[in-house]
Design an enzyme around this catalytic site. Sequence first.
Site, PDB file in Angstrom:
ATOM      1  N   CYS A  12      -2.555  -0.187   9.245  1.00 38.83           N
ATOM      2  CA  CYS A  12      -1.922  -1.504   9.204  1.00 38.83           C
ATOM      3  C   CYS A  12      -0.611  -1.441   9.991  1.00 38.83           C
ATOM      4  O   CYS A  12       0.016  -0.391  10.094  1.00 38.83           O
ATOM      5  CB  CYS A  12      -1.624  -1.936   7.766  1.00 38.83           C
ATOM      6  SG  CYS A  12      -3.110  -2.251   6.768  1.00 38.83           S
ATOM      7  N   CYS A  49      -6.262   2.751  -0.434  1.00 38.25           N
ATOM      8  CA  CYS A  49      -6.155   1.726   0.605  1.00 38.25           C
ATOM      9  C   CYS A  49      -6.287   0.316   0.031  1.00 38.25           C
ATOM     10  O   CYS A  49      -7.224   0.017  -0.713  1.00 38.25           O
ATOM     11  CB  CYS A  49      -7.227   1.964   1.664  1.00 38.25           C
ATOM     12  SG  CYS A  49      -7.241   0.757   3.006  1.00 38.25           S
ATOM     13  N   CYS A  86       0.392   5.924   7.288  1.00 33.82           N
ATOM     14  CA  CYS A  86      -0.884   5.465   7.836  1.00 33.82           C
ATOM     15  C   CYS A  86      -0.669   4.460   8.971  1.00 33.82           C
ATOM     16  O   CYS A  86       0.243   3.638   8.921  1.00 33.82           O
ATOM     17  CB  CYS A  86      -1.710   4.820   6.726  1.00 33.82           C
ATOM     18  SG  CYS A  86      -3.300   4.159   7.264  1.00 33.82           S
ATOM     19  N   ASP A 141     -18.573 -16.897  22.072  1.00 33.75           N
ATOM     20  CA  ASP A 141     -17.810 -15.930  21.288  1.00 33.75           C
ATOM     21  C   ASP A 141     -17.815 -14.588  22.024  1.00 33.75           C
ATOM     22  O   ASP A 141     -18.494 -13.647  21.629  1.00 33.75           O
ATOM     23  CB  ASP A 141     -18.435 -15.782  19.891  1.00 33.75           C
ATOM     24  CG  ASP A 141     -17.663 -14.807  19.006  1.00 33.75           C
ATOM     25  OD1 ASP A 141     -16.521 -14.461  19.353  1.00 33.75           O
ATOM     26  OD2 ASP A 141     -18.217 -14.397  17.966  1.00 33.75           O
ATOM     27  N   PHE A 195     -23.237 -15.198  23.597  1.00 28.52           N
ATOM     28  CA  PHE A 195     -22.791 -13.990  22.899  1.00 28.52           C
ATOM     29  C   PHE A 195     -23.097 -14.157  21.409  1.00 28.52           C
ATOM     30  O   PHE A 195     -22.233 -14.032  20.550  1.00 28.52           O
ATOM     31  CB  PHE A 195     -21.300 -13.722  23.129  1.00 28.52           C
ATOM     32  CG  PHE A 195     -20.908 -13.578  24.573  1.00 28.52           C
ATOM     33  CD1 PHE A 195     -21.013 -12.363  25.229  1.00 28.52           C
ATOM     34  CD2 PHE A 195     -20.454 -14.679  25.292  1.00 28.52           C
ATOM     35  CE1 PHE A 195     -20.653 -12.233  26.562  1.00 28.52           C
ATOM     36  CE2 PHE A 195     -20.089 -14.561  26.626  1.00 28.52           C
ATOM     37  CZ  PHE A 195     -20.193 -13.333  27.266  1.00 28.52           C
ATOM     38  N   GLN A 255     -18.475  -9.709  11.728  1.00 23.73           N
ATOM     39  CA  GLN A 255     -17.111 -10.160  11.463  1.00 23.73           C
ATOM     40  C   GLN A 255     -16.494  -9.267  10.389  1.00 23.73           C
ATOM     41  O   GLN A 255     -17.187  -8.766   9.503  1.00 23.73           O
ATOM     42  CB  GLN A 255     -17.104 -11.616  11.029  1.00 23.73           C
ATOM     43  CG  GLN A 255     -17.622 -12.579  12.096  1.00 23.73           C
ATOM     44  CD  GLN A 255     -16.766 -12.601  13.352  1.00 23.73           C
ATOM     45  OE1 GLN A 255     -15.584 -12.254  13.324  1.00 23.73           O
ATOM     46  NE2 GLN A 255     -17.357 -13.022  14.460  1.00 23.73           N
ATOM     47  N   CYS A 267     -11.082 -13.348  20.294  1.00 24.11           N
ATOM     48  CA  CYS A 267     -10.280 -12.318  19.637  1.00 24.11           C
ATOM     49  C   CYS A 267      -9.159 -11.844  20.544  1.00 24.11           C
ATOM     50  O   CYS A 267      -8.539 -10.815  20.281  1.00 24.11           O
ATOM     51  CB  CYS A 267     -11.154 -11.146  19.199  1.00 24.11           C
ATOM     52  SG  CYS A 267     -12.036 -10.334  20.548  1.00 24.11           S
ATOM     53  N   CYS A 314       0.831  -1.201   0.000  1.00 24.05           N
ATOM     54  CA  CYS A 314       0.000   0.000   0.000  1.00 24.05           C
ATOM     55  C   CYS A 314       0.866   1.251   0.000  1.00 24.05           C
ATOM     56  O   CYS A 314       1.799   1.373   0.805  1.00 24.05           O
ATOM     57  CB  CYS A 314      -0.932   0.005   1.213  1.00 24.05           C
ATOM     58  SG  CYS A 314      -2.052   1.427   1.256  1.00 24.05           S
TER      59      CYS A 314
END
Length: 405
Positions: A64, A138, A61, A333, A265, A238, A359, A55
């Site tokens: 990422c 992007c 930026c 979750d 959840f 997601q 996560c 990118c």
Amino acid sequence: MSVIDRLNLRGEGVAPGLVVARALPGEEVGGEAVDGRIAQPKILTPSPDRVAAPCRHYKACGGCALQHASDAFVETWKTGVVRQALAGQGLEAPFRDTLTSPAGTRRRATLAGRRLKSGALVGFHGRASDTVTAIPGCTLLDPALVAVIPALEALVTEGGSRKGEVRLTVTRYAEGVEVSVDEGKPLDRALRLALPQIAGAHRLARLVWNGEVLLQEAPPSLTMGRARVSPPPGAFLQATPQGEAALKAAVIEAVGGAKQVVDLFAGCGTFALPLAETAEVHAVEGAAPMLAALDLGWRNATGLKRVTTEARDLFRRPLMPDELKRFDAAVIDPPRAGAEAQVAELAQAAVPVIAHVSCSPVTFARDARVLVGAGYRLDWVQVVDQFRWSAHVELVARFSRAHMA
């Protein structure tokens, strides 16, 4: 000169006494250190895993963190983060190959917007900075999200304050892009007229301003198994379709042939509705509007088994063993904080199989230790990298009672 030993959990290089931005293990680096950090390192000896960032915005930026590393390195590193978290709890597990979402597939993101003297600036923050970087090229976001940046700029120009920053959450649906704006100016008569006109001119599917729906051309929707679901404004989804598909496939495999499943959840039904093709599902979620969307999607679908819903704060009121005993599998979750209270009750209830989606490797490992201590076996872990080029790690793990197959 310093040599990078490892990456920290933010994906930054760590050398003795130093944190080094965008460096890789084994690299020799130089540069000015401020408060123990080198923000602009000189890479004196690059790692074989170093690649050219795809990118053009990457240098400025902060959207990422790992575009300078090869895909193979990132996959190995993310698996290692989970292994290390488990090892910290005295656990280990078989790992499957990491599943990584392609570039240009992020369907949900939060951008920053600032009103300028003339127009507006919309993009991601720079690394460790309040500076906003424009991202017209992007490579991370779905092209449909990049395409609405002019609409976001127009909204910020009209409704942003020169004194603060506007937060813009953009989500791609089948019907178009939803824009949910927070920290915008309070709505007055002029804004109530102007903002929907901007949204309509740019063909946004839905515009939400400080929590209030100002325009909805058609209820934005997603396919979840055989059901069509219209999530409420700003609903959690997601991050990529590919990531969702990978998580869903792992969950379905984990619960196997279970006939009675509890989905904890549950959100809008990412797992509950596909599971309902073969099992009766009880979906529990704290946000009633998300459950209402799940329920309506189920009622309008065909060929699904019974799905029941329950609005409940699982942090304060976890399902207890007597409520869990009728299920032969559980899906959980939780958010990043994990689900310590609910996992403790699952362990006592001895639900035969648990599919744990997480996560956060750290809270996952903490919860895994509770389950293993209660007699569960950690059968496998599947890392799913849908936050490509970030330090974020997601996974699905299967737990079964030691006497179960």
